[in-house]
Design a protein around this motif. Structure first.
Motif, PDB file in Angstrom:
ATOM      1  N   UNK A  30       0.833  -1.209   0.000  1.00  0.00           N
ATOM      2  CA  UNK A  30       0.000   0.000   0.000  1.00  0.00           C
ATOM      3  C   UNK A  30       0.865   1.256   0.000  1.00  0.00           C
ATOM      4  N   UNK A  31       1.937   1.243   0.808  1.00  0.00           N
ATOM      5  CA  UNK A  31       2.827   2.399   0.848  1.00  0.00           C
ATOM      6  C   UNK A  31       3.483   2.637  -0.498  1.00  0.00           C
ATOM      7  N   UNK A  32       3.841   1.552  -1.166  1.00  0.00           N
ATOM      8  CA  UNK A  32       4.507   1.672  -2.460  1.00  0.00           C
ATOM      9  C   UNK A  32       3.519   1.792  -3.617  1.00  0.00           C
ATOM     10  N   UNK A  33       2.236   1.853  -3.283  1.00  0.00           N
ATOM     11  CA  UNK A  33       1.147   2.066  -4.256  1.00  0.00           C
ATOM     12  C   UNK A  33       1.095   0.972  -5.327  1.00  0.00           C
ATOM     13  N   UNK A  34       1.460  -0.239  -4.920  1.00  0.00           N
ATOM     14  CA  UNK A  34       1.261  -1.378  -5.810  1.00  0.00           C
ATOM     15  C   UNK A  34      -0.226  -1.716  -5.916  1.00  0.00           C
ATOM     16  N   UNK A  35      -0.958  -1.427  -4.849  1.00  0.00           N
ATOM     17  CA  UNK A  35      -2.410  -1.581  -4.819  1.00  0.00           C
ATOM     18  C   UNK A  35      -2.984  -0.356  -4.125  1.00  0.00           C
ATOM     19  N   UNK A  36      -4.240  -0.059  -4.385  1.00  0.00           N
ATOM     20  CA  UNK A  36      -4.893   1.074  -3.727  1.00  0.00           C
ATOM     21  C   UNK A  36      -5.646   0.595  -2.487  1.00  0.00           C
ATOM     22  N   UNK A  37      -5.932   1.529  -1.592  1.00  0.00           N
ATOM     23  CA  UNK A  37      -6.720   1.188  -0.407  1.00  0.00           C
ATOM     24  C   UNK A  37      -8.105   0.703  -0.818  1.00  0.00           C
ATOM     25  N   UNK A  38      -8.687   1.327  -1.828  1.00  0.00           N
ATOM     26  CA  UNK A  38     -10.015   0.916  -2.290  1.00  0.00           C
ATOM     27  C   UNK A  38     -10.001  -0.509  -2.815  1.00  0.00           C
ATOM     28  N   UNK A  39      -8.953  -0.876  -3.562  1.00  0.00           N
ATOM     29  CA  UNK A  39      -8.870  -2.239  -4.092  1.00  0.00           C
ATOM     30  C   UNK A  39      -8.760  -3.258  -2.960  1.00  0.00           C
ATOM     31  N   UNK A  40      -7.938  -2.948  -1.979  1.00  0.00           N
ATOM     32  CA  UNK A  40      -7.739  -3.859  -0.859  1.00  0.00           C
ATOM     33  C   UNK A  40      -9.019  -3.971  -0.037  1.00  0.00           C
ATOM     34  N   UNK A  41      -9.667  -2.833   0.216  1.00  0.00           N
ATOM     35  CA  UNK A  41     -10.889  -2.844   1.011  1.00  0.00           C
ATOM     36  C   UNK A  41     -11.989  -3.626   0.309  1.00  0.00           C
ATOM     37  N   UNK A  42     -12.136  -3.408  -0.991  1.00  0.00           N
ATOM     38  CA  UNK A  42     -13.154  -4.139  -1.739  1.00  0.00           C
ATOM     39  C   UNK A  42     -12.875  -5.636  -1.749  1.00  0.00           C
ATOM     40  N   UNK A  43     -11.597  -5.999  -1.860  1.00  0.00           N
ATOM     41  CA  UNK A  43     -11.249  -7.424  -1.837  1.00  0.00           C
ATOM     42  C   UNK A  43     -11.630  -8.055  -0.502  1.00  0.00           C
ATOM     43  N   UNK A  44     -11.369  -7.345   0.603  1.00  0.00           N
ATOM     44  CA  UNK A  44     -11.723  -7.868   1.923  1.00  0.00           C
ATOM     45  C   UNK A  44     -13.236  -7.991   2.076  1.00  0.00           C
ATOM     46  N   UNK A  45     -13.982  -7.015   1.571  1.00  0.00           N
ATOM     47  CA  UNK A  45     -15.439  -7.076   1.628  1.00  0.00           C
ATOM     48  C   UNK A  45     -15.954  -8.257   0.812  1.00  0.00           C
ATOM     49  N   UNK A  46     -15.394  -8.453  -0.380  1.00  0.00           N
ATOM     50  CA  UNK A  46     -15.803  -9.588  -1.208  1.00  0.00           C
ATOM     51  C   UNK A  46     -15.526 -10.911  -0.490  1.00  0.00           C
ATOM     52  N   UNK A  73      -8.856   7.986   1.442  1.00  0.00           N
ATOM     53  CA  UNK A  73      -7.423   7.788   1.660  1.00  0.00           C
ATOM     54  C   UNK A  73      -6.667   7.784   0.339  1.00  0.00           C
ATOM     55  N   UNK A  74      -7.244   7.173  -0.679  1.00  0.00           N
ATOM     56  CA  UNK A  74      -6.585   7.139  -1.988  1.00  0.00           C
ATOM     57  C   UNK A  74      -6.504   8.511  -2.636  1.00  0.00           C
ATOM     58  N   UNK A  75      -7.412   9.406  -2.288  1.00  0.00           N
ATOM     59  CA  UNK A  75      -7.456  10.738  -2.903  1.00  0.00           C
ATOM     60  C   UNK A  75      -6.497  11.728  -2.264  1.00  0.00           C
ATOM     61  N   UNK A  76      -5.849  11.329  -1.153  1.00  0.00           N
ATOM     62  CA  UNK A  76      -4.906  12.223  -0.491  1.00  0.00           C
ATOM     63  C   UNK A  76      -3.495  11.964  -0.995  1.00  0.00           C
ATOM     64  N   UNK A  77      -2.734  13.041  -1.151  1.00  0.00           N
ATOM     65  CA  UNK A  77      -1.320  12.877  -1.493  1.00  0.00           C
ATOM     66  C   UNK A  77      -0.608  12.151  -0.356  1.00  0.00           C
ATOM     67  N   UNK A  78       0.471  11.483  -0.718  1.00  0.00           N
ATOM     68  CA  UNK A  78       1.187  10.687   0.284  1.00  0.00           C
ATOM     69  C   UNK A  78       1.938  11.583   1.260  1.00  0.00           C
ATOM     70  N   UNK A  79       1.513  11.646   2.517  1.00  0.00           N
ATOM     71  CA  UNK A  79       2.258  12.442   3.510  1.00  0.00           C
ATOM     72  C   UNK A  79       3.407  11.631   4.096  1.00  0.00           C
ATOM     73  N   UNK A  80       4.347  12.322   4.656  1.00  0.00           N
ATOM     74  CA  UNK A  80       5.500  11.640   5.257  1.00  0.00           C
ATOM     75  C   UNK A  80       5.111  10.861   6.506  1.00  0.00           C
ATOM     76  N   UNK A  81       3.988  11.226   7.119  1.00  0.00           N
ATOM     77  CA  UNK A  81       3.597  10.628   8.396  1.00  0.00           C
ATOM     78  C   UNK A  81       2.477   9.611   8.258  1.00  0.00           C
TER      79      UNK A  81
END
Length: 495
Positions: A30-46, A73-81
């Motif tokens: 997720x940090x390296x943006x190999x997948x999006x939070x939305x993709x991961x969340x949808x997969x868990x819901x499925x 979360x996906x729509x926010x730029x990546x913050x350092x924190x």
């Protein structure tokens, strides 16, 4: 055509955004943006949607809100924190408030009202970046050692659906073991992290008392026996969770857990206890699993030697009375503690039986409570010279569904529970840390676990042992090379 055989196991693992990753690996992707939070969340819901009819581990879903949070979360730029586990999906146990979600404590006696605030520990967990998909199941008020609420379907063990998933954090353990989410919230008042972890083949660490933030119920207890935490499939997920939890809140009276990546070279002196002090001998499969673990530790250079149980012999009766006190308190003060419309006429047979037991024996409470409070000191004295103690988690292997049902006559059920839950309560009374690790297997394809108890504030030692055993004798997980499945279908093995 004849009906298809009923499925025996339930695995939700598949080739989707979650893959086979533990929470640590998923957080990295997720940090390296190999997948999006939305993709991961949808997969868990499925995965939850297809596993739920078999497992019954979800008490209440909040999928629409979770997807909205994921997209934000996906729509926010990546913050350092960014929090370490930002975007990793999870479930929170249904005895812990999350604002906007219902909390029913596994009981028909508690109305399904939405919480207006989030409990302290839930804030500590969610601050790590987890996305909460909803609530996981538990038995009524967490009193039982199986998640079989009288008013709802039983939560089933994903390794063998005819057996218990343990309790009280049974829903969380079933969902993690089946691959719906990589980690989930659990809490422990007498073994409720370690028991379901043992039944479902997971890592379950109950921390030292006050290591993590307590939820509201713990503050009202004359002796706080409740510990908060998670169940996970890997040791590093539990270690990283504790490290990140301390960044949100750290109890400076305890040695920090800090960062851990694997075992050290330190050689330990470990005590060995095979049978509990309640007079019941541990069953053969569990006993052999503990002995095999001891031999593995010796091969790794540690010293393992038998020791007496480090507590007063009255402990089983004292803890049972305290357990009964909690049921009495819920039935008497439920309107104040839980909800103004609490209906004690709806509590189950176990809660009612424990309440009646306390009313018969309440006169014993002052002495029992004094001894339970003294157990902290007694345990500390007994542990001098030892780094940890190896025991079974449970007195026998995981029972079939129905064996511990709250519908079983109380006297029979109470005796069965005393035989089964005979090792875990000691860590709750003494406040010591303890961890369950899956180290064996039954002929019924069920995990068998061992427990390590540590010195107070000794989580690093327990994790050190856990890392070493995970590397030396890796435990199996439900996913495998042939677990691919069609989209939208749980992968099962026929009975």
């Amino acid at each position: 055509m004849p009906d298809a055989p009923a499925p025996k196991t339930c695995s939700a693992f598949r080739n989707d955004a979650l893959g086979h990753d533990d929470a640590t690996a998923l957080a990295r992707r997720l940090r390296e943006k190999e997948v999006s939070v939305a993709e991961v969340t949808q997969a868990a819901i499925d995965r939850a949607n297809v596993a739920q009819p078999l497992l019954q581990g979800v008490a209440a879903e909040d999928y629409e809100r979770a997807m909205a949070e994921a997209r934000a979360l996906d729509n926010h730029d990546r913050p350092a924190s960014w929090p370490y586990f930002r975007g990793v999906p999870t479930f929170i146990k249904d005895n812990t408030n999350v604002a906007g979600q219902t909390t029913q404590h596994g009981s028909l006696a508690v109305p399904a009202a939405r919480a207006t605030d989030t409990s302290p520990f839930a804030r500590q967990l969610l601050a790590q970046g987890f996305v909460c998909l909803g609530k996981s199941t538990l038995p009524e008020f967490g009193f039982n050692a199986t998640t079989e609420p009288a008013h709802a379907p039983a939560t089933r063990n994903p390794w063998n659906l005819g057996y218990s998933a343990g309790a009280s954090s049974g829903g969380s353990a079933a969902l993690v073991a089946a691959g719906v989410v990589p980690v989930a919230h659990a809490n422990d008042g007498g073994g409720s992290i370690r028991i379901p972890a043992a039944c479902c083949g997971l890592v379950g660490l109950k921390p030292t008392r006050a290591r993590l933030l307590d939820n509201e119920a713990a503050a009202s207890l004359p002796l706080n026996i409740i510990g908060e935490g998670i169940v996970s499939r890997s040791v590093r997920d539990t270690a990283n969770f504790l490290e990140q939890a301390e960044l949100f809140h750290r109890n400076t009276r305890l040695a920090a857990v800090g960062h851990m990546e694997g075992p050290s070279d330190r050689k330990l002196r470990i005590g060995l206890v095979l049978d509990s002090i309640n007079g019941h001998r541990t069953d053969d499969i569990t006993r052999r699993t503990v002995e095999k673990t001891a031999h593995t530790l010796e091969k790794l250079g540690h010293r393992v030697e038998p020791i007496p149980v480090p507590v007063h012999r009255s402990f089983p009766e004292d803890f049972a009375l305290y357990w009964a006190l909690l049921a009495f308190g819920v039935r008497v003060n439920g309107k104040k503690l839980l909800h103004p419309e609490f209906d004690r006429q709806q509590t189950d047979g176990l809660t009612n039986g424990l309440d009646a037991l306390f009313r018969r024996q309440f006169w014993r409470l002052p002495a029992a409570l004094w001894r339970l409070k003294q157990s902290h000191r007694d345990y500390s004295q007994a542990m001098k010279g030892y780094d940890a103690v190896l025991t079974p988690v449970l007195g026998h292997t995981t029972p079939e569904l129905g064996h511990l049902s709250p519908d079983v006559p109380f006297d029979t059920l109470f005796e069965r529970l005393r035989r089964y839950v005979s090792f875990t309560p000691l860590a709750n009374a003494t406040g010591a840390p303890a961890i369950a690790l899956p180290m064996g297997r039954t002929p019924e394809n069920l995990p068998v676990a061992v427990q390590f108890m540590g010195q107070h504030s000794g989580e690093r030692t327990l994790l050190d042992i856990a890392f070493a055993l995970e590397a030396e004798a890796p435990w199996p997980l439900l996913h495998s090379a042939n677990v691919t499945g069609k989209a939208g279908q749980p992968v099962t093995d026929p009975a």
